[in-house]
Scaffold this motif. Structure first.
Motif, PDB file in Angstrom:
ATOM      1  N   GLU A  10     -43.167 -84.261 -48.488  1.00 26.51           N
ATOM      2  CA  GLU A  10     -43.810 -85.576 -48.415  1.00 26.51           C
ATOM      3  C   GLU A  10     -44.626 -85.811 -49.694  1.00 26.51           C
ATOM      4  N   GLY A  11     -44.531 -87.003 -50.245  1.00 28.25           N
ATOM      5  CA  GLY A  11     -45.328 -87.329 -51.432  1.00 28.25           C
ATOM      6  C   GLY A  11     -44.458 -87.557 -52.653  1.00 28.25           C
ATOM      7  N   PRO A  12     -45.074 -87.767 -53.815  1.00 23.53           N
ATOM      8  CA  PRO A  12     -44.289 -88.005 -55.027  1.00 23.53           C
ATOM      9  C   PRO A  12     -43.723 -86.699 -55.587  1.00 23.53           C
ATOM     10  N   LYS A  13     -42.479 -86.761 -56.045  1.00 23.24           N
ATOM     11  CA  LYS A  13     -41.811 -85.593 -56.609  1.00 23.24           C
ATOM     12  C   LYS A  13     -41.191 -85.982 -57.946  1.00 23.24           C
ATOM     13  N   TYR A  14     -41.059 -85.000 -58.833  1.00 22.68           N
ATOM     14  CA  TYR A  14     -40.473 -85.295 -60.150  1.00 22.68           C
ATOM     15  C   TYR A  14     -39.440 -84.243 -60.507  1.00 22.68           C
ATOM     16  N   ILE A  15     -38.223 -84.668 -60.804  1.00 26.38           N
ATOM     17  CA  ILE A  15     -37.194 -83.741 -61.295  1.00 26.38           C
ATOM     18  C   ILE A  15     -36.707 -84.231 -62.654  1.00 26.38           C
ATOM     19  N   HIS A  50     -50.761 -84.511 -62.335  1.00 23.00           N
ATOM     20  CA  HIS A  50     -51.195 -85.584 -61.438  1.00 23.00           C
ATOM     21  C   HIS A  50     -51.515 -85.033 -60.053  1.00 23.00           C
ATOM     22  N   GLY A  51     -51.198 -83.757 -59.858  1.00 27.44           N
ATOM     23  CA  GLY A  51     -51.455 -83.161 -58.553  1.00 27.44           C
ATOM     24  C   GLY A  51     -50.360 -83.443 -57.544  1.00 27.44           C
ATOM     25  N   ILE A  52     -49.161 -83.763 -58.036  1.00 18.07           N
ATOM     26  CA  ILE A  52     -48.067 -84.036 -57.094  1.00 18.07           C
ATOM     27  C   ILE A  52     -47.498 -82.715 -56.578  1.00 18.07           C
ATOM     28  N   PRO A  53     -46.906 -82.733 -55.374  1.00 19.64           N
ATOM     29  CA  PRO A  53     -46.574 -81.447 -54.747  1.00 19.64           C
ATOM     30  C   PRO A  53     -45.350 -80.730 -55.331  1.00 19.64           C
ATOM     31  N   TYR A  54     -44.468 -81.466 -56.017  1.00 21.86           N
ATOM     32  CA  TYR A  54     -43.237 -80.796 -56.465  1.00 21.86           C
ATOM     33  C   TYR A  54     -42.744 -81.358 -57.793  1.00 21.86           C
ATOM     34  N   VAL A  55     -42.495 -80.435 -58.724  1.00 23.35           N
ATOM     35  CA  VAL A  55     -41.916 -80.776 -60.023  1.00 23.35           C
ATOM     36  C   VAL A  55     -40.834 -79.747 -60.304  1.00 23.35           C
ATOM     37  N   ALA A  56     -39.719 -80.174 -60.871  1.00 26.64           N
ATOM     38  CA  ALA A  56     -38.684 -79.201 -61.236  1.00 26.64           C
ATOM     39  C   ALA A  56     -37.928 -79.677 -62.462  1.00 26.64           C
ATOM     40  N   THR A  57     -37.372 -78.719 -63.177  1.00 28.62           N
ATOM     41  CA  THR A  57     -36.449 -79.066 -64.266  1.00 28.62           C
ATOM     42  C   THR A  57     -35.071 -78.511 -63.904  1.00 28.62           C
ATOM     43  N   ALA A  58     -34.043 -79.135 -64.444  1.00 28.74           N
ATOM     44  CA  ALA A  58     -32.675 -78.694 -64.130  1.00 28.74           C
ATOM     45  C   ALA A  58     -31.743 -79.192 -65.219  1.00 28.74           C
ATOM     46  N   THR A  59     -30.534 -78.674 -65.220  1.00 32.16           N
ATOM     47  CA  THR A  59     -29.488 -79.205 -66.101  1.00 32.16           C
ATOM     48  C   THR A  59     -28.218 -79.376 -65.273  1.00 32.16           C
ATOM     49  N   VAL A  60     -27.198 -79.956 -65.903  1.00 30.68           N
ATOM     50  CA  VAL A  60     -25.979 -80.248 -65.129  1.00 30.68           C
ATOM     51  C   VAL A  60     -24.960 -79.116 -65.172  1.00 30.68           C
ATOM     52  N   ASP A  61     -25.326 -77.955 -65.722  1.00 29.51           N
ATOM     53  CA  ASP A  61     -24.347 -76.855 -65.706  1.00 29.51           C
ATOM     54  C   ASP A  61     -24.445 -76.063 -64.414  1.00 29.51           C
ATOM     55  N   ASP A  62     -25.549 -76.187 -63.697  1.00 24.90           N
ATOM     56  CA  ASP A  62     -25.735 -75.401 -62.473  1.00 24.90           C
ATOM     57  C   ASP A  62     -25.887 -76.364 -61.288  1.00 24.90           C
ATOM     58  N   PHE A  63     -24.747 -76.682 -60.672  1.00 32.00           N
ATOM     59  CA  PHE A  63     -24.727 -77.666 -59.588  1.00 32.00           C
ATOM     60  C   PHE A  63     -25.624 -77.230 -58.438  1.00 32.00           C
ATOM     61  N   LYS A  64     -25.506 -75.933 -58.110  1.00 33.94           N
ATOM     62  CA  LYS A  64     -26.210 -75.418 -56.929  1.00 33.94           C
ATOM     63  C   LYS A  64     -27.718 -75.548 -57.133  1.00 33.94           C
ATOM     64  N   ASP A  65     -28.164 -75.144 -58.321  1.00 36.04           N
ATOM     65  CA  ASP A  65     -29.599 -75.189 -58.631  1.00 36.04           C
ATOM     66  C   ASP A  65     -30.111 -76.631 -58.595  1.00 36.04           C
TER      67      ASP A  65
END
Lengths: 391, 296
Positions: free
Chosen positions: B200-205, B173-188
């Motif tokens: 600024e803008g839409p983000k997806y995690i 969609h051209g959004i500025p930030y997308v990330a994947t994560a899991t709950v084993d790495d709190f810091k990440d």
């Protein structure tokens, strides 16, 4: 200022004068002109608002829900399938007591597809806890929007202003558009009661288990009933300020002396009034009861003006399939059981899917009920299009 | 390490999503919700979809939220958040963090259109998907994030389709930030939330959140199963910043998918008397494909 403009333009102009902060809508005929006009007003900088172009009516309703919950004055408009697609959110908005104003440019429901006017769409959500006000003409449609914001923000109930698609939305009539200052004086800035704001953390839209749910419905029902007072006050206040009778609960026309009382709502009452005048010249006493506030339903008012009428005919542009006239049911319910005896309440369904309701149709209807009561009849039905196989 | 990096890498514990809620023991979503909101901080509005999170955290009169919470329906948190954001703009309030959030059913299926609309319109909203790979709140039915081979109550013979890849769809969609994560790495996870909210803008995690009830594993394995999901290649960890895949988590020692599948009841039917069926080979192919595609 008196302007010769399209109904949609009149509504857009007046909505802009009410200074909504967030507008969100999705195009659907015959509502489109309203939101196109508003988009232009916002685009030209004449109204400082966020105009959110969305990908469905469902989202339009959800956007104004979120915006209202964040403290904004909001506006949306739709018709027909759009209102049905919103239905889930429509119930949430009233359940969350968000004072949102929506214009329903009344249109028939598919299938078969029809873009033309009737009242089936707003009737489909009549039980949702929204105040529903029906406009007779474009002046009233415009005026009702100013009143709608005031009513909504005093009662914390959402208001749906219903205006007949095409017949009103696309008709050019002279409409008096008030000055900004007049509207500002009449409609104070929105003071939200409950909002999402990190300064005062609170939950809006918590779920209610069986210990709590019923009370929310009871409170909402009572709020709807109590809004009667506000609707009347706001209408009276409007008349005092702007010098016009618009809105309120009910209106009557030559009803006092009438032998036959016609009950209806929306733009068709104009045609009915013309017929009443003609019939009067012919020596017949026919009167009109016009419902402006369909929800809350003005039962007591209706009873007061109809209690000595023994021949009543309800004309409506909607039907509860398998049951009959919806407004007719409401009118029949308005009389105590003992008073129903010997009182004829006839029910006519007319104008579905934009079928014209002519003066001749109405004359036929009056002459018919003068002879005998009619349980249910489709006015202007083309019997030649229906074969025995269809039935 | 400079100050900003230090702040990004700090694990936050503020209890904005308070304990005492009604999630099951070992619930990945409850853990993720706590981490997300503790990272976001007090100046946050949570727009939550109907689903497990909503049900276990917001019964009247005792919700678990110490920040503003807004819920209306299953498929509209992104649209509601769009409205909140529009209101803040119009009323010239803020800045404020607005987090729309939902499970995989709402995100991948019924709310998909609304999310696409929110991304396309460019609202300044973070959308968080808690992905437990099925409709858990209604009793473990298949969603379009349910992985190949998994048992659900509506795929009793095992799911025959592959998971919809929403992080990539979101990025497109051209959004500025997308990330994947899991709950084993709190810091990440918390670093990604903080990073997202600084943009600024839409983000997806997209967060993988094991569901002991629906996945059929003991609650104390939640964290371990997350690690296995990553180390097998089945759940790649990456960020997409301005359309470029970056910060891909390299797998230290690659693990065969069997080790991820075996502790989970939902994959039990893939092993006949301990011997893997051909579906397991198919799942290994999916993992291999991910490893190659993202260079894990």
């Amino acid at each position: 200022m008196l302007k010769q403009i399209e109904g949609s333009q009149a509504v857009a102009d007046v909505v802009a004068l009410c200074r909504p902060n967030v507008i969100s809508a999705y195009p659907i005929t015959p509502q489109t002109h309203i939101v196109e006009d508003l988009a232009l007003i916002v685009g030209q900088g004449k109204l400082d608002a966020e105009f959110v172009n969305v990908e469905s009516e469902f989202t339009a309703a959800s956007v104004v829900l979120g915006a209202s919950a964040a403290g904004a004055r909001t506006y949306t408009a739709t018709s027909s399938q759009g209102l049905l697609l919103m239905a889930e959110v429509i119930y949430c908005i009233s359940g969350m007591r968000l004072p949102i104003v929506l214009t329903c440019a009344n249109r028939a429901i598919s299938a078969p597809l029809s873009i033309w006017n009737d009242h089936q769409d707003s009737m489909a959500v009549r039980d949702a806890g929204w105040i529903q006000l029906f406009a007779e003409d474009n002046q009233e449609a415009a005026d009702l929007h100013i009143q709608a914001y005031k009513i909504a923000e005093q009662t914390f109930l959402p208001v749906m202003v219903c205006m007949d698609g095409f017949i009103l939305t696309h008709a050019f009539e002279p409409v008096d558009i008030p000055e900004q200052k007049e509207v500002d004086d009449f409609l104070p800035p929105f003071k939200p009661r409950h909002i999402v704001d990190p300064r005062w953390p609170r939950g809006i839209g918590l779920y209610a288990d069986p210990r709590f749910y019923m009370e929310t419905r009871y409170i909402l029902h009572r709020a709807m009933e109590k809004s009667e007072k506000t609707i009347k006050e706001v209408s009276a206040d409007f008349a005092k300020t702007f010098g016009r009778d618009s809105g309120g609960f009910i209106k009557t026309y030559k009803l006092k002396e009438a032998d036959v009382a016609i009950v209806s709502m929306g733009s068709v009452v104009g045609t009915i009034k013309d017929l009443i005048d003609q019939l009067e010249e012919e020596g017949k006493k026919v009167g009109l009861l016009q419902i402006c506030s369909y929800r809350p339903f003005p039962r007591q008012e209706i009873y007061n003006v109809l209690k000595d009428k023994m021949n009543i005919v309800v004309l409506e542009k909607c039907i509860s399939l398998g049951r009959g006239g919806i407004l007719a049911s409401d009118i029949r319910w308005s009389f105590p059981r003992a008073e129903k005896k010997d009182r004829n309440i006839s029910s006519f369904i007319a104008g579905l899917g934009g079928r014209n309701i002519t003066a001749d149709d109405l004359r036929y209807m009056v002459e018919k009920v003068e002879k005998e009561p009619v349980e249910l009849e489709f006015l202007g039905l083309k019997k030649e299009l229906i074969s025995d196989k269809d039935l | 390490m400079n100050e900003k990096a230090e702040e990004l890498n700090r694990v936050e514990k503020k209890d904005l999503f308070a304990s005492g809620h009604r999630a099951c023991g070992g619930c990945g979503q409850a853990l993720a919700a706590r981490l997300v909101h503790d990272a976001a901080g007090e100046n946050t509005i949570a727009c939550v979809a109907t689903g497990c999170l909503e049900v276990f955290s917001s019964p009247y009169p005792d919700p678990s939220w110490r920040i503003p919470f807004l819920h209306s329906l299953f498929e509209n948190p992104s649209a509601v958040a769009s409205g909140v954001e529009a209101a803040y703009k119009a009323l010239k309030k803020g800045p404020v963090n607005i987090i729309a959030q939902a499970g995989d059913g709402s995100t991948a299926d019924i709310g998909f259109q609304s999310i696409s609309g929110m991304f396309e319109r460019g609202h300044n909203v973070l959308y968080v998907c808690y992905d437990n790979e099925a409709y858990m709140n209604t009793g473990v039915q298949r969603s379009s994030f349910t992985p190949y081979g998994a048992w659900t109550s509506t795929t009793p013979m095992g799911n025959t389709t592959r998971k919809k890849n929403l992080p990539l769809i979101a990025a497109d969609h051209g959004i500025p930030y997308v990330a994947t994560a899991t709950v084993d790495d709190f810091k990440d996870l918390q670093r990604k939330v903080k990073t997202a909210l600084s943009i600024e803008g839409p983000k997806y995690i997209h967060i993988l959140v094991p569901c002991p009830l629906g996945w059929g594993h003991p609650g104390d394995l939640t964290v371990k199963i997350c690690r296995l999901a990553k180390d097998t290649g089945l759940f790649p960890i990456f960020e997409i910043i301005d359309g470029k895949v970056t910060n891909v988590r390299k797998i230290p020692v690659k693990v065969p998918v069997e080790e991820y599948l075996k502790p989970q009841g939902r994959f039990r039917h893939l092993f006949k008397k301990g011997v893997p069926t051909e579906e397991v080979a198919e799942i290994q192919k999916i993992a291999n494909h991910n490893i190659e595609r993202f260079n894990l």
